[in-house]
Design a protein around this motif. Structure first.
Motif, PDB file in Angstrom:
ATOM      1  N   GLY A 405       1.515   1.971  -1.736  1.00  0.00           N
ATOM      2  CA  GLY A 405       1.605   1.932  -0.284  1.00  0.00           C
ATOM      3  C   GLY A 405       0.348   2.367   0.433  1.00  0.00           C
ATOM      4  N   ALA A 406      -0.437   3.245  -0.200  1.00  0.00           N
ATOM      5  CA  ALA A 406      -1.661   3.732   0.442  1.00  0.00           C
ATOM      6  C   ALA A 406      -2.584   4.309  -0.620  1.00  0.00           C
ATOM      7  N   VAL A 407      -3.884   4.227  -0.345  1.00  0.00           N
ATOM      8  CA  VAL A 407      -4.898   4.829  -1.207  1.00  0.00           C
ATOM      9  C   VAL A 407      -5.801   5.681  -0.322  1.00  0.00           C
ATOM     10  N   VAL A 408      -5.994   6.934  -0.706  1.00  0.00           N
ATOM     11  CA  VAL A 408      -6.835   7.842   0.075  1.00  0.00           C
ATOM     12  C   VAL A 408      -8.102   8.133  -0.727  1.00  0.00           C
ATOM     13  N   LYS A 409      -9.240   7.758  -0.151  1.00  0.00           N
ATOM     14  CA  LYS A 409     -10.536   7.997  -0.776  1.00  0.00           C
ATOM     15  C   LYS A 409     -11.291   8.980   0.105  1.00  0.00           C
ATOM     16  N   GLY A 410     -11.379  10.213  -0.337  1.00  0.00           N
ATOM     17  CA  GLY A 410     -11.985  11.242   0.510  1.00  0.00           C
ATOM     18  C   GLY A 410     -11.132  11.481   1.736  1.00  0.00           C
ATOM     19  N   LYS A 411     -11.702  11.237   2.909  1.00  0.00           N
ATOM     20  CA  LYS A 411     -10.950  11.415   4.150  1.00  0.00           C
ATOM     21  C   LYS A 411     -10.460  10.097   4.734  1.00  0.00           C
ATOM     22  N   LYS A 412     -10.711   8.996   4.062  1.00  0.00           N
ATOM     23  CA  LYS A 412     -10.330   7.681   4.580  1.00  0.00           C
ATOM     24  C   LYS A 412      -9.059   7.178   3.906  1.00  0.00           C
ATOM     25  N   VAL A 413      -8.167   6.590   4.716  1.00  0.00           N
ATOM     26  CA  VAL A 413      -6.904   6.038   4.224  1.00  0.00           C
ATOM     27  C   VAL A 413      -7.002   4.521   4.233  1.00  0.00           C
ATOM     28  N   TYR A 414      -6.632   3.906   3.111  1.00  0.00           N
ATOM     29  CA  TYR A 414      -6.648   2.452   2.995  1.00  0.00           C
ATOM     30  C   TYR A 414      -5.249   1.952   2.655  1.00  0.00           C
ATOM     31  N   ILE A 415      -4.807   0.932   3.357  1.00  0.00           N
ATOM     32  CA  ILE A 415      -3.581   0.242   2.980  1.00  0.00           C
ATOM     33  C   ILE A 415      -4.032  -0.895   2.066  1.00  0.00           C
ATOM     34  N   PRO A 416      -3.649  -0.863   0.797  1.00  0.00           N
ATOM     35  CA  PRO A 416      -4.256  -1.759  -0.172  1.00  0.00           C
ATOM     36  C   PRO A 416      -3.798  -3.207  -0.047  1.00  0.00           C
ATOM     37  N   ASP A 417      -4.654  -4.101  -0.524  1.00  0.00           N
ATOM     38  CA  ASP A 417      -4.275  -5.492  -0.726  1.00  0.00           C
ATOM     39  C   ASP A 417      -4.681  -5.848  -2.151  1.00  0.00           C
TER      40      ASP A 417
END
Length: 463
Positions: A405-417
């Motif tokens: 549902g989500a990937v957090v890299k450092g302080k950034k949140v990504y909704i994956p595709d």
């Protein structure tokens, strides 16, 4: 892992089921033959009819080789003795359930001097969860992950919703969010782009917290949530005691209605800032007299699920803003949404979640069990050498019941595709149906010995 569980009650049964799904060797001990037969009929484990303090039995089942013992009988003192005995006999880690408030205040002492690694307290966990719900300002059910940057929101669709009667691919979702599950008529499914939503569906979204909050206010037309100032608790058990402590510290006015006169005296002596009323919570005249309809929140903590459910429906009829219902029977969880009960708390599932989180040694940072344990949402730290990293998600062929549902890299949140690549150290929020739990392991962990084994070794290496 070799896991021994002493106590075949609701929590013991749930833990046995949870751990057996992850390819562990589970032994369940109890003196209640009927409870053991129930577990045997539906769970792959070994059952032993015996007292958990029987030294000879412990030797026969090779306690010295056990990775974990969990003592969850109905007596605190018995649990402490069993856990301590097991640790002294060579069991690597021991957990004891301790529920009595008098014992709870001494937990640090017990853990240090009785060699207990972890203590669980279902009533305290229930109180913490209910307190969090009552004191928050959001008007929707929510779970936080990734230190509050990612949330899972739960929306119930009404006839006015723009989302009904449309396939998912046509919906305008909040920015950086993803629908991971739909609950309809008590059955949870993982949707696809062609799934059409209906009135009364409950949808679960994972995404950036700020975006979900903004969407809930501007597009879903949810009523604003007012600050909780007055709460009535029906039932004066241990959970009510802990909850009253939490709420009164935050300045909330608390009324507790309890039918047992002696228990009322005990509560009055230990809760000086709460109002304790001796009476029957099912007496509607009493409730109205005590300002039931003027409350910001009503919590149903009686000892009977049926009473709690009926009283929650009464509270809903009177449009009380926040209604929280404790439901102890797991088989009731599936029908709660059918009855329109929006927030239900199950002590067994909460305790199982806390124990699982502890055992996961820090790699699974948070876990939420949904719909009676039929689905889970986990926050997992991706590790070097696992199958999930360094390749686009579309090449992984994830099972249908597992959604990232989500990937957090450092302080950034990504909704994956499909093009998203996960790297070691990323925080990954994963939705998983119960039947697919074991399928997570090949993707997130280097070994094939099971999630708990991998995490267990990790926690030992960092002590």
């Amino acid at each position: 892992m070799y896991i021994i569980i002493v106590g075949a009650g609701k929590l013991g049964y749930q833990l046995s089921e949870t751990f057996s799904l992850k390819e562990n060797d589970v032994t369940l001990i109890d003196i209640n033959d009927e409870a053991l037969q129930k577990a045997n009929s539906s769970i792959d484990l070994l059952t032993i009819n015996s007292n958990g303090m029987n030294l000879e039995v412990m030797k026969e089942i090779n306690i010295e080789t056990a990775d974990l013992l969990i003592a969850v009988t109905n007596r605190d003192e018995t649990n402490m003795v069993i856990a301590t005995m097991a640790k002294k006999m060579g069991c690597k880690k021991v957990i004891a359930r301790i529920r009595n408030p008098e014992n709870t205040s001494q937990i640090k002492h017990f853990m240090e001097h009785l060699c207990i690694d972890y203590v669980c307290n279902p009533e305290l966990e229930v109180a913490k969860e209910v307190g969090k719900i009552l004191l928050k300002i959001e008007a929707v059910n929510m779970e936080d992950f990734a230190k509050g940057r990612v949330s899972m929101f739960e929306y119930k669709l009404t006839s006015e919703s723009d989302w009904i009667n449309k396939p998912l691919w046509k919906l305008t979702l909040p920015n950086r969010s993803l629908i991971v599950a739909v609950l309809r008529n008590g059955e949870m499914t993982v949707p696809n782009g062609e799934t059409v939503l209906s009135e009364d569906d409950i949808v679960f979204l994972i995404g950036v917290k700020e975006e979900l909050e903004k969407h809930s206010k501007s597009e879903l037309h949810l009523p604003p949530s007012r600050k909780t100032k007055r709460v009535m608790v029906l039932g004066g058990g241990r959970a009510a005691f802990y909850l009253a402590k939490i709420l009164t510290k935050s300045g909330v006015i608390v009324k507790i209605i309890e039918r047992d006169k002696e228990r009322c005296k005990e509560l009055a002596n230990s809760l000086s800032e709460a109002l304790i009323i001796h009476g029957d919570a099912t007496n509607i005249d009493l409730l109205l007299e005590e300002g039931f309809t003027d409350m910001d929140g009503v919590v149903l903590f009686t000892g009977f699920d049926e009473e709690n459910i009926l009283l929650s429906m009464l509270a809903k009829k009177h449009k009380i803003p926040k209604i929280i219902t404790k439901v102890s029977k797991l088989n009731y969880v599936n029908i709660i949404d059918e009855l329109g009960i929006e927030i239900a708390i199950n002590p067994v599932l909460l305790s199982a979640s806390e124990i699982t989180r502890y055992l996961n040694g820090g790699r699974i940072l948070s876990i939420a069990m949904l719909l009676g344990g039929h689905a889970e949402v986990m926050e997992i730290i991706a590790q070097e050498g696992s199958k999930i990293i360094d390749k686009p998600l579309h090449k992984l062929d994830l099972p249908k019941g597992i959604i990232i549902g989500a990937v957090v890299k450092g302080k950034k949140v990504y909704i994956p595709d499909g093009k998203t690549v996960i790297h070691p150290g990323d925080r990954v929020v994963v939705f998983c149906m119960k039947e697919d739990l074991s399928k997570i392991e090949p993707y997130f962990y280097k070994t094939k010995r099971g999630i708990l084994n991998e995490l267990w070794n990790s926690s030992k290496n960092h002590r």
